[in-house]
Design an enzyme around this catalytic site. Structure first.
Site, PDB file in Angstrom:
ATOM      1  N   HIS A  64      -2.694  47.120  15.516  1.00  0.00           N
ATOM      2  CA  HIS A  64      -2.700  48.531  15.904  1.00  0.00           C
ATOM      3  C   HIS A  64      -2.212  49.374  14.722  1.00  0.00           C
ATOM      4  O   HIS A  64      -1.270  48.956  14.025  1.00  0.00           O
ATOM      5  CB  HIS A  64      -1.770  48.720  17.096  1.00  0.00           C
ATOM      6  N   GLY A 108      -2.189  43.527  17.535  1.00  0.00           N
ATOM      7  CA  GLY A 108      -3.384  43.830  18.326  1.00  0.00           C
ATOM      8  C   GLY A 108      -4.640  43.228  17.710  1.00  0.00           C
ATOM      9  O   GLY A 108      -5.628  43.016  18.403  1.00  0.00           O
ATOM     10  N   TYR A 138       4.359  45.151  25.502  1.00  0.00           N
ATOM     11  CA  TYR A 138       2.951  44.767  25.671  1.00  0.00           C
ATOM     12  C   TYR A 138       2.475  45.229  27.053  1.00  0.00           C
ATOM     13  O   TYR A 138       3.273  45.455  27.971  1.00  0.00           O
ATOM     14  CB  TYR A 138       2.799  43.258  25.518  1.00  0.00           C
TER      15      TYR A 138
END
Ligand code: YXS
Length: 259
Positions: A64, A108, A138
């Site tokens: 991410h 991610g 998460y």
């Protein structure tokens, strides 16, 4: 300048994540380009997709884009988060997506790779799931993807240590399909894609969607859902979450206080 490179040949579409300056961090901009191309591939009747980084890369994806994680108080991985959008786009694409993996896969990025249908990695590749390193809570979908792919003790080790595991362990666990050396992985992956393309696209797309629905079929009571969300809020409301993001920005080790 585009953050991806795409190509189509013989009903096989290729997407190269090419934001190397940011180690293919999964930014909204990069994810938008990937999802637009997936839609175009669907229109063109593409029957297999290869998702990769440039050949010889040291980092497949850094996960991410941390600079796009919201400040505390907001769910950092909600339904509309670009990373969640990309995971769903891969899982719902009506043809197999093959992950050709070289280099490190982080955070991610692991979930993106594990959302793919077939994974082939070089011996040097590694996989690290890192919410604990950043103080990130998460989300349900992410945990479910991991639980479907990795035996619980290993998923816990990866989540709790945030340390990379080698492809040899990923292969032993069945998380990846094959390990192939860098000078053979392209031919091998496109050979698999050619087999897929020669088969019935309707049969394959229906089986892919059936498996997606069956693997995500969980009876979750409202109480369980609310408990999960409440637990996550404790984390994304915390000082530790703020410290995780700040330490990344300041390029220093985080000092988590547990509150
Ligand atoms: O300093 P500049 O501007 O050149 O930018 C640097 C890094 O800041 C940037 N970069 C990232 N930017 C945003 N988000 C990222 N995830 C990210 N990773 C890297 O890219 C430029 C080059 O980075 P640098 O110098 O560190 O490269 P390197 O080759 O020395 O090291 C590559 C990595 C991947 C080992 C290193 O960049 C790294 O550890 N990155 C963070 C990996 C990580 O923890 N990812 C998890 C992100 S959070 C996430 O995925 C989920 C929310 S969760 O945590 O729940 O799984």
């Amino acid at each position: 300048m585009s953050l991806i490179i795409t190509e189509t040949q013989d009903a096989i579409g290729t997407i190269v994540m090419n934001h190397t300056a940011k180690r293919n961090a999964l930014s909204e901009a990069l994810i938008n380009e990937v999802t637009v191309v997936l839609d175009a591939f669907h229109e063109q009747g593409i029957r297999a997709v290869v998702l990769r980084a440039p050949a010889g890369t040291k980092v497949w994806s850094a996960g991410h884009d941390v600079s796009e994680l919201p400040d505390k108080g907001r769910d950092p991985l909600g339904w509309a988060d670009p990373l969640r959008v990309l995971i769903r786009a891969i899982q719902e694409f009506p043809a197999p997506v093959l992950a050709l993996i070289e280099g490190g896969v982080w955070g991610g990025g692991c979930e993106v790779a594990m959302a793919c249908d077939i994974l082939v990695a070089t011996p040097e590749a590694t996989f690290a799931i890192t919410p604990a390193k950043l103080g990130v809570p998460y989300n349900l979908g992410g945990l479910l993807t991991l639980m479907n792919m990795i035996p619980l003790p290993i998923a816990k080790e990866m989540l709790f240590t945030a340390q990379p595991i080698p492809t040899s362990q990923a292969l032993n666990l069945g998380v990846i399909n094959y390990i192939k050396p860098a000078d053979a992985i392209d031919a091998f992956v496109y050979g698999l894609a050619a087999h897929i393309v020669a088969n019935s696209p309707l049969s394959i797309s229906v089986m892919k969607e059936q498996l997606r629905l069956l693997s995500s079929a969980r009876s979750i009571t409202p109480e369980l859902f609310e408990r999960m969300q409440g637990l996550r809020r404790v984390v994304y409301d915390s000082q530790d979450y703020e410290e995780g993001l700040t330490s990344f920005r300041e390029k220093r080790k985080p000092r988590f206080q547990g509150n």
